[in-house]
Motif scaffolding. Structure first.
Motif, short mmCIF file in Angstrom:
data_model
loop_
_atom_site.label_atom_id
_atom_site.label_comp_id
_atom_site.label_asym_id
_atom_site.label_seq_id
_atom_site.Cartn_x
_atom_site.Cartn_y
_atom_site.Cartn_z
N LYS A 49 9.96 26.14 7.05
CA LYS A 49 9.91 27.31 6.16
C LYS A 49 10.99 28.32 6.57
CE LYS A 49 8.33 31.58 4.84
NZ LYS A 49 8.66 32.92 5.38
N GLU A 50 11.17 28.50 7.87
CA GLU A 50 12.18 29.43 8.36
C GLU A 50 13.58 28.82 8.18
OE1 GLU A 50 11.46 32.34 9.15
OE2 GLU A 50 9.35 32.37 9.74
N ALA A 51 14.58 29.68 8.19
CA ALA A 51 15.96 29.24 7.98
C ALA A 51 16.42 28.32 9.10
CB ALA A 51 16.88 30.46 7.89
N ILE A 52 17.11 27.24 8.72
CA ILE A 52 17.70 26.31 9.68
C ILE A 52 19.19 26.21 9.37
CG2 ILE A 52 17.69 23.97 10.61
CD1 ILE A 52 14.83 23.68 9.63
N GLY A 53 20.02 26.86 10.20
CA GLY A 53 21.46 26.80 10.01
C GLY A 53 22.00 27.77 8.99
N SER A 54 21.18 28.17 8.02
CA SER A 54 21.63 29.09 6.97
C SER A 54 20.43 29.87 6.45
CB SER A 54 22.29 28.32 5.83
OG SER A 54 22.47 29.16 4.69
N GLN A 55 20.63 31.14 6.15
CA GLN A 55 19.53 31.98 5.65
C GLN A 55 19.01 31.50 4.31
OE1 GLN A 55 17.82 34.47 7.16
NE2 GLN A 55 19.00 33.85 8.97
N ASN A 56 19.82 30.74 3.59
CA ASN A 56 19.38 30.21 2.30
C ASN A 56 18.69 28.86 2.42
OD1 ASN A 56 20.49 32.41 0.85
ND2 ASN A 56 22.53 31.47 0.95
N ASN A 57 18.70 28.30 3.61
CA ASN A 57 18.14 26.96 3.82
C ASN A 57 16.70 27.08 4.32
OD1 ASN A 57 18.40 24.21 3.64
ND2 ASN A 57 19.23 23.95 5.69
N ILE A 58 15.81 27.40 3.42
CA ILE A 58 14.41 27.66 3.77
C ILE A 58 13.48 26.83 2.90
CG2 ILE A 58 14.89 30.01 4.58
CD1 ILE A 58 13.79 31.00 1.89
N LEU A 59 12.19 26.88 3.21
CA LEU A 59 11.14 26.22 2.43
C LEU A 59 11.37 24.72 2.32
CD1 LEU A 59 10.71 28.77 -0.53
CD2 LEU A 59 9.71 28.86 1.75
N GLN A 60 11.98 24.12 3.33
CA GLN A 60 12.30 22.69 3.23
C GLN A 60 11.04 21.83 3.24
OE1 GLN A 60 15.82 21.19 5.32
NE2 GLN A 60 16.10 23.23 6.19
N GLY A 61 10.06 22.20 4.05
CA GLY A 61 8.83 21.41 4.12
C GLY A 61 8.06 21.42 2.82
N SER A 62 7.89 22.59 2.23
CA SER A 62 7.11 22.68 0.98
C SER A 62 7.84 22.02 -0.18
CB SER A 62 6.79 24.15 0.66
OG SER A 62 7.94 24.94 0.71
N TYR A 63 9.16 22.18 -0.25
CA TYR A 63 9.91 21.51 -1.32
C TYR A 63 9.82 20.00 -1.19
CZ TYR A 63 12.13 25.47 -3.66
OH TYR A 63 12.35 26.60 -4.42
N HIS A 64 9.91 19.49 0.04
CA HIS A 64 9.82 18.05 0.24
C HIS A 64 8.45 17.52 -0.16
CE1 HIS A 64 9.03 14.34 2.58
NE2 HIS A 64 10.28 14.06 2.27
N LEU A 65 7.40 18.24 0.20
CA LEU A 65 6.04 17.79 -0.11
C LEU A 65 5.80 17.79 -1.62
CD1 LEU A 65 3.81 16.74 1.66
CD2 LEU A 65 2.84 19.04 1.77
N VAL A 66 6.32 18.81 -2.31
CA VAL A 66 6.18 18.85 -3.77
C VAL A 66 6.89 17.66 -4.41
CG1 VAL A 66 6.94 20.08 -5.84
CG2 VAL A 66 5.77 21.32 -4.01
N ARG A 67 8.08 17.35 -3.95
CA ARG A 67 8.82 16.21 -4.53
C ARG A 67 8.07 14.90 -4.27
NH1 ARG A 67 13.44 19.22 -2.62
NH2 ARG A 67 13.37 18.05 -0.66
N ARG A 68 7.55 14.76 -3.06
CA ARG A 68 6.83 13.53 -2.71
C ARG A 68 5.57 13.38 -3.55
NH1 ARG A 68 3.75 12.45 3.03
NH2 ARG A 68 2.74 10.50 2.41
N TRP A 69 4.80 14.46 -3.66
CA TRP A 69 3.55 14.40 -4.41
C TRP A 69 3.79 14.29 -5.91
CZ3 TRP A 69 0.39 18.64 -1.35
CH2 TRP A 69 -0.05 18.07 -0.14
N ALA A 70 4.91 14.80 -6.38
CA ALA A 70 5.25 14.65 -7.80
C ALA A 70 5.52 13.18 -8.12
CB ALA A 70 6.45 15.51 -8.16
N ARG A 71 6.17 12.49 -7.17
CA ARG A 71 6.48 11.08 -7.39
C ARG A 71 5.23 10.20 -7.41
NH1 ARG A 71 10.74 12.17 -3.69
NH2 ARG A 71 9.50 11.21 -2.01
N ASN A 72 4.30 10.47 -6.50
CA ASN A 72 3.11 9.59 -6.43
C ASN A 72 1.93 10.11 -7.23
OD1 ASN A 72 1.87 11.62 -4.87
ND2 ASN A 72 2.34 10.62 -2.92
N GLY A 73 2.10 11.24 -7.94
CA GLY A 73 1.05 11.75 -8.81
C GLY A 73 -0.01 12.59 -8.13
N PHE A 74 0.15 12.86 -6.83
CA PHE A 74 -0.89 13.59 -6.11
C PHE A 74 -0.94 15.07 -6.46
CE2 PHE A 74 -2.67 15.76 -2.34
CZ PHE A 74 -3.89 15.09 -2.26
#
Length: 351
Positions: free
Chosen positions: A178-203
């Protein structure tokens, strides 16, 4: 088509309808759960279930330097997983690798814990557990500790639920990146990844309501404002529960409306129309040295009690329930429809 076949088909249809009789049409055209409101007596009974010492210990363990892939980060991930596994939750890791500017590839780990592994739908509570790596701050330590405390304090009540495939259950999610990694704009990576994964499998369709928590309760004047119009009914219920229990004390659900913040883990879910009820405060984080003096555990426990009552209502857990009984209709209707189906099948066979 013979009458017997029609009768059999009707019986099978009744099973599917009756088994979900306690569902209602909700937001965005989806089907959502209809909670069972606790009585005033039940509210007072469940409010007495508490363990502030456990809450304080969890905050102290988590409120440490925890930059991604650092020693503290790994320790906290292991602590969260072990705490929930001891309570018989199904704990899984959503592990993935990201390529970050100026940092390179970083392995991240979302933690997903389910009270009931194969429920139809979930009330989802979530927070992030990673830190910015610069100091030992409370960050989201209080939020993570609250989620662990819910599982700990209500473990006996949760055991009253016998899993059935049409039930709703509870899911706790601890986001990474969630916190910035390398760039202040590079945030929310965990939640975005989980949404993409769950969108693919219908969860994603299995999430009835998402309550993201970003809680920094100190001795400052804080509150939880209302942020999303579509989930105001749930916010007002939290406010009602607090007023019922703490009518002579400071209130933290004050029905104040503010704009929805953009840099938080609820945003990827809100963007795909998952119903979201954010519980977010924005006071300054505290250093580790000041935690014991500045964190207001009385306030944290008050918010925790309200949230625990909300969870119990959503899962339809009553203080009068016997183990293995969730709702009379939920048990009765499928049984009646099953009997009708068996009668129809017998009639067809005899014919």
């Amino acid at each position: 088509m013979t009458p017997h076949v029609v009768l059999l088909a009707c019986g099978l249809w009744i099973i599917s309808v009756m088994a979900t009789d306690h569902w209602r049409v909700g937001l965005y055209g989806s089907i959502h759960y209809h909670p069972k409101e606790l009585t005033a007596h039940e509210v007072k009974h469940f409010a007495q279930l508490t363990d502030v010492n456990h809450l304080q210990e969890a905050v102290q363990r988590i409120a440490r330097k925890r930059n991604v892939n650092g020693i503290g980060h790994k320790y906290i991930r292991r602590y969260i997983k072990q705490s929930l596994k001891k309570l018989d939750w199904l704990v899984q890791e959503d592990t993935f690798v990201t390529d970050n500017p100026g940092v390179g590839k970083v392995r991240l780990h979302n933690i997903v814990a389910k009270l009931t592994p194969y429920a139809n739908r979930y009330l989802m509570l979530g927070c992030h557990y990673d830190g910015n790596g610069y100091k030992k701050s409370t960050g989201s330590a209080i939020s993570c500790a609250m989620l662990l405390n819910i599982a700990h304090v209500l473990q006996k009540e949760f055991k009253k639920i016998h899993p059935r495939p049409w039930d709703i259950s509870l899911m706790l999610v601890f986001f990474d990146g969630k916190e910035a990694i390398g760039s202040q704009n590079n945030i929310l990576q965990g939640s975005y990844h989980l949404v993409r994964r769950w969108a693919r499998n219908g969860f994603l369709d299995n999430i009835d309501l998402f309550v993201p928590i970003d809680l920094l309760v100190t001795d400052e004047d804080i509150h939880f404002p209302h942020m999303i119009r579509s989930t105001v009914i749930w916010y007002l219920r939290l406010r009602q529960l607090e007023n019922l229990l703490y009518h002579k004390r400071t209130k933290y659900f004050q029905a104040i409306t503010v704009d929805l913040p953009e840099r938080n883990d609820h945003m990827p879910f809100h963007a795909v129309h998952v119903p979201v009820l954010p519980l977010i405060t924005i006071p300054k984080p505290l250093s580790m040295r000041k935690i014991s003096k500045k964190v207001d555990y009385t306030a944290i426990e008050q918010v925790s009690v309200v949230l625990r009552l909300f969870v119990l209502e959503y899962l339809q857990i009553s203080s009068k329930q016997k183990s293995g009984v969730n709702d009379g209709q939920v048990v009765l209707y499928p049984c009646l429809s099953l009997i009708l189906t068996l009668l129809a099948a017998t009639s067809l066979w005899l014919a």
